[in-house]
Design a protein around this motif. Structure first.
Motif, PDB file in Angstrom:
ATOM      1  N   LEU A   1       1.146  -1.487  -0.454  1.00 11.64           N
ATOM      2  CA  LEU A   1      -0.013   0.028  -0.011  1.00 11.64           C
ATOM      3  C   LEU A   1       0.992   1.285   0.128  1.00 11.64           C
ATOM      4  O   LEU A   1       0.525   2.440  -0.455  1.00 11.64           O
ATOM      5  CB  LEU A   1      -0.740  -0.036   1.497  1.00 11.64           C
ATOM      6  N   MET A   2       2.182   0.669   1.140  1.00 17.93           N
ATOM      7  CA  MET A   2       3.065   1.867   0.668  1.00 17.93           C
ATOM      8  C   MET A   2       3.497   2.632  -0.910  1.00 17.93           C
ATOM      9  O   MET A   2       3.441   3.480  -1.087  1.00 17.93           O
ATOM     10  CB  MET A   2       3.886   2.538   1.757  1.00 17.93           C
ATOM     11  N   GLN A   3       4.342   1.559  -1.855  1.00 16.76           N
ATOM     12  CA  GLN A   3       4.372   2.113  -2.902  1.00 16.76           C
ATOM     13  C   GLN A   3       3.861   1.921  -3.379  1.00 16.76           C
ATOM     14  O   GLN A   3       3.758   3.021  -4.105  1.00 16.76           O
ATOM     15  CB  GLN A   3       4.758   0.864  -3.159  1.00 16.76           C
ATOM     16  N   GLN A   4       2.560   1.725  -3.591  1.00 16.01           N
ATOM     17  CA  GLN A   4       1.665   2.021  -4.613  1.00 16.01           C
ATOM     18  C   GLN A   4       1.026   3.356  -3.816  1.00 16.01           C
ATOM     19  O   GLN A   4       1.298   4.708  -5.463  1.00 16.01           O
ATOM     20  CB  GLN A   4       0.043   1.104  -4.174  1.00 16.01           C
ATOM     21  N   ALA A   5       1.317   4.363  -3.161  1.00  9.59           N
ATOM     22  CA  ALA A   5       0.636   5.848  -2.740  1.00  9.59           C
ATOM     23  C   ALA A   5       1.984   6.446  -2.442  1.00  9.59           C
ATOM     24  O   ALA A   5       1.952   8.217  -3.616  1.00  9.59           O
ATOM     25  CB  ALA A   5       0.583   5.830  -1.428  1.00  9.59           C
ATOM     26  N   GLU A   6       3.090   5.637  -3.318  1.00 10.95           N
ATOM     27  CA  GLU A   6       4.580   6.180  -3.156  1.00 10.95           C
ATOM     28  C   GLU A   6       4.457   6.192  -4.886  1.00 10.95           C
ATOM     29  O   GLU A   6       4.834   7.823  -5.238  1.00 10.95           O
ATOM     30  CB  GLU A   6       5.190   5.715  -2.720  1.00 10.95           C
ATOM     31  N   THR A   7       4.251   5.312  -5.609  1.00 11.87           N
ATOM     32  CA  THR A   7       4.031   5.122  -7.502  1.00 11.87           C
ATOM     33  C   THR A   7       3.354   6.699  -8.149  1.00 11.87           C
ATOM     34  O   THR A   7       3.522   7.374  -8.663  1.00 11.87           O
ATOM     35  CB  THR A   7       3.553   4.199  -7.620  1.00 11.87           C
ATOM     36  N   GLU A   8       1.797   6.127  -7.487  1.00 13.84           N
ATOM     37  CA  GLU A   8       0.882   7.510  -6.912  1.00 13.84           C
ATOM     38  C   GLU A   8       1.034   9.149  -7.315  1.00 13.84           C
ATOM     39  O   GLU A   8       0.944   9.851  -8.075  1.00 13.84           O
ATOM     40  CB  GLU A   8      -0.302   7.138  -6.494  1.00 13.84           C
ATOM     41  N   TYR A   9       2.266   9.174  -6.638  1.00 18.22           N
ATOM     42  CA  TYR A   9       2.355  10.632  -6.249  1.00 18.22           C
ATOM     43  C   TYR A   9       3.224  10.991  -6.996  1.00 18.22           C
ATOM     44  O   TYR A   9       3.580  11.808  -7.627  1.00 18.22           O
ATOM     45  CB  TYR A   9       3.212  10.471  -4.071  1.00 18.22           C
ATOM     46  N   LYS A  10       4.869  10.244  -7.047  1.00 20.11           N
ATOM     47  CA  LYS A  10       5.355  10.656  -7.781  1.00 20.11           C
ATOM     48  C   LYS A  10       5.063   9.971  -9.399  1.00 20.11           C
ATOM     49  O   LYS A  10       5.660  11.338 -10.122  1.00 20.11           O
ATOM     50  CB  LYS A  10       6.753   9.786  -7.740  1.00 20.11           C
ATOM     51  N   SER A  11       4.521   9.731  -9.978  1.00 20.18           N
ATOM     52  CA  SER A  11       4.205   9.560 -11.448  1.00 20.18           C
ATOM     53  C   SER A  11       3.112  11.213 -11.421  1.00 20.18           C
ATOM     54  O   SER A  11       3.509  12.280 -12.422  1.00 20.18           O
ATOM     55  CB  SER A  11       2.894   8.487 -11.560  1.00 20.18           C
ATOM     56  N   LEU A  12       2.135  12.033 -10.423  1.00 21.85           N
ATOM     57  CA  LEU A  12       1.790  12.765 -10.461  1.00 21.85           C
ATOM     58  C   LEU A  12       2.434  14.149 -10.834  1.00 21.85           C
ATOM     59  O   LEU A  12       2.148  15.217 -11.278  1.00 21.85           O
ATOM     60  CB  LEU A  12       0.417  12.961  -9.814  1.00 21.85           C
ATOM     61  N   LEU A  13       3.850  13.905 -10.047  1.00 24.36           N
ATOM     62  CA  LEU A  13       4.616  15.350  -9.625  1.00 24.36           C
ATOM     63  C   LEU A  13       5.283  15.087 -10.826  1.00 24.36           C
ATOM     64  O   LEU A  13       5.468  16.120 -11.453  1.00 24.36           O
ATOM     65  CB  LEU A  13       5.327  14.762  -8.040  1.00 24.36           C
TER      66      LEU A  13
END
Length: 377
Positions: A149-161
């Motif tokens: 779940l942490m990795q999914q949140a990180e991926t979403e955040y960095k992709s949007l960034l």
């Protein structure tokens, strides 16, 4: 009245007789070749003639050359649009001066709207993605949530960034300030502005035309980048040095002079025996425009050269000649390439075959006329 007529007739006949004697005097006694002639003692007496030998002197002078105004490639800019679109307005004309930041062309297209929408949407998504990523990191530290779940949140955040940063750069290319963009300020057109103060040399678009990113809209020239391409022939190239001062004037205004300095010398000779020397304009003036033909005067320092008196060199049909005395009363005409003239002496470029030879000084022009009469017979 009768006596006046008799006197005029006598004077006319005397003048004609004198001209005939002079013409006969200049005719050679014995034609030999196209560039040689022999005169009798009587004919030599009628010509005031003297001979000299070449002297090595230090000469200085001015070399006059021709050239053309051009622009340093780094100072000539082809302006285009980062993205394609339809031309809404053209704000400039060829020859117009513009300042840095002035609007040149306005372009509009639906994709400009879409990019702004995508940026604002991504920015809104980051408002929830960033806190979610930080919360998942804290929970993962205490093992209250899984790594997945942490990795999914990180991926979403960095992709949007990454998407947001990319869209920001696109907006800057379109001259849209991302920090001033909001849902109520979306624009469908963009302004193409001048990247520096300069002069418009070409305008290649018109209102309503569709342009692609590869199309040149306008060519802009920076006046600070004006250069001179000066044509120099091979025989004069050794006289040219980097750093030499050049005085420039145009055919239309010889009284107004500009200063330039030689920055490069050509390293290849063209078929016509010339090469290009580049000079940088020092004091800019609005009279110098790209493509204008100019005259260039280059001051030459004192150099050692083999010289002859000016009256020893005669010109005929665009070429220069001297007369060598090869025997008593016998002369040979030789073509020479002249250089600078200073103090009554002219330098001779092809001097090697004339060193220590007796060259006619005073009277060379009379020999030229005699040789010309011989060839016309």
């Amino acid at each position: 009245m009768k006596y006046l007529f008799i006197i005029c007739s006598a004077l006319f006949m005397l003048s004609c007789k004198k001209e005939a004697v002079i013409d006969q005097t200049l005719k050679p006694a014995s034609p030999i070749t196209q560039n040689e002639l022999v005169l009798t003692k009587e004919q030599l007496k009628s010509i005031e003639l003297s001979t000299v030998k070449m002297e090595k002197k230090q000469v200085s002078g001015t070399l006059q050359l021709n050239g053309k105004v051009d622009v340093d490639p780094d100072s000539k800019v082809s302006i285009s649009s980062a993205l394609g679109g339809h031309v809404k307005s053209v704000r400039v004309l060829p020859g117009k001066s513009v300042k840095k930041g002035d609007v040149i062309v306005i372009i509009e297209d639906n994709q400009f709207i879409e990019i702004q929408q995508d940026y604002l949407t991504t920015q809104a998504q980051l408002l929830s993605a960033a806190p979610n990523y930080n919360r998942q990191k804290e929970l993962n530290i205490s093992k209250s949530t899984s790594d997945k779940l942490m990795q999914q949140a990180e991926t979403e955040y960095k992709s949007l960034l990454a998407v947001k940063n990319g869209l920001e750069e696109k907006l800057r290319l379109l001259n849209i300030n991302p920090s001033k963009l909001s849902a109520g300020k979306i624009q469908r057109s963009i302004s193409i502005v001048a990247p520096f103060s300069g002069i418009v040399s070409h305008v290649n678009v018109n209102k309503g035309k569709y342009v692609a990113p590869s199309d040149e809209l306008v060519e802009l020239i920076n006046p600070q980048g004006l250069i001179l391409k000066i044509k120099v022939f091979e025989k004069d190239l050794p006289k040219i040095a980097i750093g030499q001062n050049v005085t420039v004037f145009t055919n239309g205004n010889e009284d107004t002079k500009f200063n330039a300095k030689i920055v490069t010398k050509g390293n290849s000779i063209l078929e016509d025996g010339s090469t290009e020397v580049i000079a940088k304009v020092v004091n800019l003036n609005s009279e110098l425009v790209n493509g204008l033909y100019i005259n260039a005067l280059i001051d030459l320092e004192n150099i050692d050269a083999f010289t002859l008196p000016e009256d020893a060199v005669v010109s005929f049909e665009g070429k220069n000649y001297v007369f060598e005395q090869i025997a008593s009363g016998k002369f040979r005409m030789t073509e020479v390439q002249t250089g600078t003239t200073n103090g009554g002496w002219v330098s001779i470029q092809n001097h090697s075959s004339l060193i220590n030879k007796s060259i006619v000084g005073k009277g060379a022009y009379a020999l030229l006329m005699a040789l010309k009469n011989k060839t016309e017979e």
